[in-house]
Scaffold this motif. Structure first.
Motif, short mmCIF file in Angstrom:
data_model
loop_
_atom_site.label_atom_id
_atom_site.label_comp_id
_atom_site.label_asym_id
_atom_site.label_seq_id
_atom_site.Cartn_x
_atom_site.Cartn_y
_atom_site.Cartn_z
N CYS A 10 0.95 -1.16 0.09
CA CYS A 10 -0.12 0.45 0.34
C CYS A 10 1.11 0.83 0.12
O CYS A 10 0.36 2.20 -0.39
CB CYS A 10 -0.97 0.31 1.47
SG CYS A 10 -1.98 1.36 1.33
N LEU A 11 1.37 1.31 0.90
CA LEU A 11 2.78 2.54 0.94
C LEU A 11 4.04 2.70 -0.50
O LEU A 11 3.75 3.42 -1.11
CB LEU A 11 4.00 2.55 2.13
CG LEU A 11 3.59 2.78 3.52
CD1 LEU A 11 3.86 2.24 4.29
CD2 LEU A 11 2.83 3.95 3.53
N LEU A 12 4.01 1.96 -0.96
CA LEU A 12 5.18 1.64 -2.35
C LEU A 12 3.75 1.71 -3.19
O LEU A 12 4.41 3.00 -4.39
CB LEU A 12 5.96 0.25 -2.61
CG LEU A 12 6.44 -0.03 -3.35
CD1 LEU A 12 7.57 0.65 -3.79
CD2 LEU A 12 6.78 -1.16 -4.30
N THR A 13 2.82 1.73 -3.51
CA THR A 13 1.94 1.87 -4.62
C THR A 13 1.45 3.12 -4.81
O THR A 13 1.91 4.69 -5.12
CB THR A 13 0.70 0.98 -4.80
OG1 THR A 13 0.20 -0.01 -4.94
CG2 THR A 13 -0.32 1.17 -6.12
N ALA A 14 1.35 4.10 -3.42
CA ALA A 14 1.59 5.01 -3.02
C ALA A 14 2.02 6.34 -3.15
O ALA A 14 2.08 7.24 -4.07
CB ALA A 14 0.98 5.87 -1.62
N ALA A 15 3.61 6.05 -3.22
CA ALA A 15 4.57 6.43 -3.43
C ALA A 15 5.13 6.31 -4.81
O ALA A 15 5.12 7.37 -5.30
CB ALA A 15 5.69 5.95 -2.96
N LEU A 16 4.05 5.23 -5.70
CA LEU A 16 4.57 5.55 -6.92
C LEU A 16 3.56 5.81 -7.32
O LEU A 16 3.83 6.82 -9.07
CB LEU A 16 4.77 3.85 -7.65
CG LEU A 16 5.72 3.35 -6.74
CD1 LEU A 16 5.70 1.88 -7.37
CD2 LEU A 16 6.50 3.73 -7.89
N ILE A 17 2.28 6.06 -7.40
CA ILE A 17 1.57 7.13 -7.42
C ILE A 17 1.36 8.31 -7.56
O ILE A 17 1.77 9.09 -8.90
CB ILE A 17 0.16 6.42 -6.80
CG1 ILE A 17 -0.52 5.72 -7.66
CG2 ILE A 17 -1.21 7.49 -7.21
CD1 ILE A 17 -1.31 4.73 -6.70
#
Length: 147
Positions: free
Chosen positions: A105-112
């Protein structure tokens, strides 16, 4: 006769991303402050509020970062989430499925956040291009938009 001329004389460059160590420092400091505020306001055993808050922080940091900074940003936010937002405070644990989901979830947020920033910067740079302005000598008449 009045001739209108643009004030800007050249193409403006696309903003450069912030250096990765600075983004990671922001992630560590921001996560520390955010988790401390949440622990003070709602109590230390409420990770269901800390995860969305840290995801927003990761996305905001991603707006000014490179793609290579995203994994480190996610790990730093997860360390503060795991270490201080769930009991027992100050003890890192690994609960397989839960922590994998939180990291994703945190990685996805940073990539988004990073992808959105790159998309907006590219769109703004494209819109700044005006046919004919890219030529060095507009009087030469060798461009595709000559009449």
């Amino acid at each position: 006769m009045i001739e209108w001329k643009p004030l800007g004389t050249g193409a403006r460059p696309v903003p450069q991303p912030v250096d990765t160590p600075l983004v990671w420092a922001g992630a560590g400091g921001g996560a520390l402050v955010l988790v401390a505020l949440l622990n003070t306001a709602v109590g230390p055993d409420r990770p269901e509020l800390a995860l969305p808050a840290l995801s927003v922080l990761a996305a905001l940091l991603g707006l000014c970062a490179r793609f290579t900074a995203a994994p480190g940003t996610a790990v730093l936010c997860w360390l503060f989430l795991n270490g201080f937002a769930i009991p027992p405070a100050g003890v890192l644990t690994w609960a397989g499925h839960r922590d994998t989901t939180w990291l994703a979830c945190l990685l996805t947020a940073a990539l988004i956040g990073t992808g959105l920033a790159r998309l907006l910067h590219a769109r703004a740079a494209y819109r700044r291009l005006v046919p004919g302005r890219a030529r060095s000598d507009p009087a030469a008449g060798d461009g595709p938009y000559d009449s």
